[in-house]
Design a protein around this motif. Sequence first.
Motif, PDB file in Angstrom:
ATOM      1  N   GLY A  92       0.675 -14.400   9.594  1.00 50.52           N
ATOM      2  CA  GLY A  92      -0.030 -13.123   9.543  1.00 50.52           C
ATOM      3  C   GLY A  92       0.195 -12.293  10.799  1.00 50.52           C
ATOM      4  O   GLY A  92       0.390 -11.084  10.730  1.00 50.52           O
ATOM      5  N   ASP A  93       0.186 -12.955  11.966  1.00 45.16           N
ATOM      6  CA  ASP A  93       0.401 -12.232  13.225  1.00 45.16           C
ATOM      7  C   ASP A  93       1.804 -11.647  13.304  1.00 45.16           C
ATOM      8  O   ASP A  93       1.991 -10.506  13.725  1.00 45.16           O
ATOM      9  CB  ASP A  93       0.166 -13.164  14.418  1.00 45.16           C
ATOM     10  N   ARG A  94       2.791 -12.429  12.877  1.00 42.66           N
ATOM     11  CA  ARG A  94       4.180 -11.936  12.929  1.00 42.66           C
ATOM     12  C   ARG A  94       4.400 -10.753  11.973  1.00 42.66           C
ATOM     13  O   ARG A  94       5.070  -9.794  12.314  1.00 42.66           O
ATOM     14  CB  ARG A  94       5.158 -13.058  12.613  1.00 42.66           C
ATOM     15  N   VAL A  95       3.833 -10.847  10.777  1.00 46.70           N
ATOM     16  CA  VAL A  95       3.978  -9.738   9.816  1.00 46.70           C
ATOM     17  C   VAL A  95       3.277  -8.495  10.342  1.00 46.70           C
ATOM     18  O   VAL A  95       3.789  -7.382  10.224  1.00 46.70           O
ATOM     19  CB  VAL A  95       3.436 -10.155   8.428  1.00 46.70           C
ATOM     20  N   LEU A  96       2.113  -8.672  10.957  1.00 47.04           N
ATOM     21  CA  LEU A  96       1.387  -7.541  11.530  1.00 47.04           C
ATOM     22  C   LEU A  96       2.186  -6.877  12.641  1.00 47.04           C
ATOM     23  O   LEU A  96       2.250  -5.646  12.724  1.00 47.04           O
ATOM     24  CB  LEU A  96       0.025  -8.010  12.051  1.00 47.04           C
ATOM     25  N   ILE A  97       2.844  -7.664  13.476  1.00 43.90           N
ATOM     26  CA  ILE A  97       3.685  -7.106  14.550  1.00 43.90           C
ATOM     27  C   ILE A  97       4.852  -6.325  13.956  1.00 43.90           C
ATOM     28  O   ILE A  97       5.181  -5.223  14.407  1.00 43.90           O
ATOM     29  CB  ILE A  97       4.183  -8.238  15.472  1.00 43.90           C
ATOM     30  N   LEU A  98       5.482  -6.890  12.903  1.00 41.30           N
ATOM     31  CA  LEU A  98       6.605  -6.194  12.265  1.00 41.30           C
ATOM     32  C   LEU A  98       6.157  -4.883  11.624  1.00 41.30           C
ATOM     33  O   LEU A  98       6.872  -3.879  11.677  1.00 41.30           O
ATOM     34  CB  LEU A  98       7.257  -7.103  11.229  1.00 41.30           C
ATOM     35  N   LEU A  99       4.974  -4.873  11.010  1.00 45.51           N
ATOM     36  CA  LEU A  99       4.485  -3.652  10.381  1.00 45.51           C
ATOM     37  C   LEU A  99       4.037  -2.619  11.411  1.00 45.51           C
ATOM     38  O   LEU A  99       4.088  -1.421  11.136  1.00 45.51           O
ATOM     39  CB  LEU A  99       3.334  -3.973   9.422  1.00 45.51           C
ATOM     40  N   ASP A 100       3.607  -3.066  12.590  1.00 40.93           N
ATOM     41  CA  ASP A 100       3.276  -2.114  13.658  1.00 40.93           C
ATOM     42  C   ASP A 100       4.529  -1.418  14.166  1.00 40.93           C
ATOM     43  O   ASP A 100       4.499  -0.241  14.499  1.00 40.93           O
ATOM     44  CB  ASP A 100       2.566  -2.815  14.819  1.00 40.93           C
ATOM     45  N   ARG A 101       5.639  -2.166  14.235  1.00 44.52           N
ATOM     46  CA  ARG A 101       6.905  -1.582  14.693  1.00 44.52           C
ATOM     47  C   ARG A 101       7.472  -0.602  13.663  1.00 44.52           C
ATOM     48  O   ARG A 101       7.984   0.445  14.013  1.00 44.52           O
ATOM     49  CB  ARG A 101       7.932  -2.676  14.961  1.00 44.52           C
ATOM     50  N   GLN A 102       7.409  -0.998  12.385  1.00 43.93           N
ATOM     51  CA  GLN A 102       7.966  -0.166  11.308  1.00 43.93           C
ATOM     52  C   GLN A 102       6.937  -0.054  10.192  1.00 43.93           C
ATOM     53  O   GLN A 102       6.977  -0.805   9.217  1.00 43.93           O
ATOM     54  CB  GLN A 102       9.258  -0.764  10.769  1.00 43.93           C
ATOM     55  N   PRO A 103       6.007   0.914  10.298  1.00 42.59           N
ATOM     56  CA  PRO A 103       5.015   1.057   9.224  1.00 42.59           C
ATOM     57  C   PRO A 103       5.682   1.479   7.917  1.00 42.59           C
ATOM     58  O   PRO A 103       6.698   2.158   7.908  1.00 42.59           O
ATOM     59  CB  PRO A 103       4.082   2.156   9.737  1.00 42.59           C
ATOM     60  N   LEU A 123      -1.048 -17.820   0.695  1.00 35.24           N
ATOM     61  CA  LEU A 123      -0.108 -16.957   1.409  1.00 35.24           C
ATOM     62  C   LEU A 123      -0.487 -15.491   1.245  1.00 35.24           C
ATOM     63  O   LEU A 123      -0.527 -14.728   2.222  1.00 35.24           O
ATOM     64  CB  LEU A 123       1.312 -17.204   0.899  1.00 35.24           C
ATOM     65  N   MET A 124      -0.782 -15.065   0.028  1.00 37.40           N
ATOM     66  CA  MET A 124      -1.132 -13.665  -0.207  1.00 37.40           C
ATOM     67  C   MET A 124      -2.464 -13.315   0.459  1.00 37.40           C
ATOM     68  O   MET A 124      -2.636 -12.202   0.962  1.00 37.40           O
ATOM     69  CB  MET A 124      -1.172 -13.386  -1.706  1.00 37.40           C
ATOM     70  N   SER A 125      -3.380 -14.242   0.508  1.00 42.54           N
ATOM     71  CA  SER A 125      -4.652 -14.017   1.192  1.00 42.54           C
ATOM     72  C   SER A 125      -4.429 -13.867   2.694  1.00 42.54           C
ATOM     73  O   SER A 125      -5.047 -13.008   3.337  1.00 42.54           O
ATOM     74  CB  SER A 125      -5.607 -15.167   0.903  1.00 42.54           C
ATOM     75  N   THR A 126      -3.548 -14.669   3.253  1.00 40.89           N
ATOM     76  CA  THR A 126      -3.218 -14.555   4.679  1.00 40.89           C
ATOM     77  C   THR A 126      -2.608 -13.195   4.973  1.00 40.89           C
ATOM     78  O   THR A 126      -2.938 -12.561   5.983  1.00 40.89           O
ATOM     79  CB  THR A 126      -2.244 -15.675   5.088  1.00 40.89           C
ATOM     80  N   LEU A 127      -1.732 -12.712   4.099  1.00 39.86           N
ATOM     81  CA  LEU A 127      -1.131 -11.388   4.288  1.00 39.86           C
ATOM     82  C   LEU A 127      -2.183 -10.294   4.164  1.00 39.86           C
ATOM     83  O   LEU A 127      -2.154  -9.303   4.903  1.00 39.86           O
ATOM     84  CB  LEU A 127      -0.005 -11.174   3.274  1.00 39.86           C
ATOM     85  N   GLN A 128      -3.116 -10.455   3.245  1.00 40.23           N
ATOM     86  CA  GLN A 128      -4.172  -9.451   3.071  1.00 40.23           C
ATOM     87  C   GLN A 128      -5.059  -9.385   4.307  1.00 40.23           C
ATOM     88  O   GLN A 128      -5.431  -8.301   4.745  1.00 40.23           O
ATOM     89  CB  GLN A 128      -4.996  -9.778   1.836  1.00 40.23           C
ATOM     90  N   VAL A 129      -5.405 -10.540   4.874  1.00 37.04           N
ATOM     91  CA  VAL A 129      -6.216 -10.569   6.089  1.00 37.04           C
ATOM     92  C   VAL A 129      -5.462  -9.928   7.243  1.00 37.04           C
ATOM     93  O   VAL A 129      -6.055  -9.270   8.103  1.00 37.04           O
ATOM     94  CB  VAL A 129      -6.628 -12.025   6.424  1.00 37.04           C
ATOM     95  N   ALA A 130      -4.133 -10.071   7.262  1.00 43.31           N
ATOM     96  CA  ALA A 130      -3.321  -9.477   8.325  1.00 43.31           C
ATOM     97  C   ALA A 130      -3.212  -7.965   8.194  1.00 43.31           C
ATOM     98  O   ALA A 130      -2.735  -7.301   9.112  1.00 43.31           O
ATOM     99  CB  ALA A 130      -1.923 -10.092   8.331  1.00 43.31           C
ATOM    100  N   GLY A 131      -3.641  -7.407   7.080  1.00 41.30           N
ATOM    101  CA  GLY A 131      -3.629  -5.958   6.924  1.00 41.30           C
ATOM    102  C   GLY A 131      -2.559  -5.424   5.998  1.00 41.30           C
ATOM    103  O   GLY A 131      -2.327  -4.220   5.952  1.00 41.30           O
TER     104      GLY A 131
END
Length: 145
Positions: A92-103, A123-131
């Motif tokens: 979740g943290d890594r995906v959030l960092i990637l989405l901050d770089r390229q929304p 997995l999908m719940s983890t992604l949802q919590v990550a934003g």
Amino acid sequence: MNGPFNRGGSRKPMGEINVVPFIDVMLVLLVIFMITAPMLTQGVQVELPQVTSEAIDSQEDNEPIIVSVDREGGYYLSVGGEEMAVDLQELGDRVLILLDRQPGTPVMVRGDRYVPYGEVVTLMSTLQVAGVANVGLISEPPSRD
């Protein structure tokens, strides 16, 4: 005689409405909705296709973020062709960092056919919590044997 039933001409009818009971009812409803609203938003929303799915036309310049689950339950993160094994906690943290770089980068989930459904939901719940607001599911077209 000036009693309570005397209709003298000196009293005017009251033109106000008592709104205190209305306010009490509204506050009770507000409390009920505040308690039940979080219960209604739990879960992962997935729209299942009604017909054979077609390929997605990618109109965006961004390469999608692909999160994979193998049949042993291992998680992998793939961005731009580079794939790395990740832990569920750091995913979740890594995906959030990637989405901050390229929304606006699309996030896609690819799961092995033999992975339990609960692993994909986790997995999908983890992604949802990550934003991640929208998650796509990757599938392969049926073989024409």
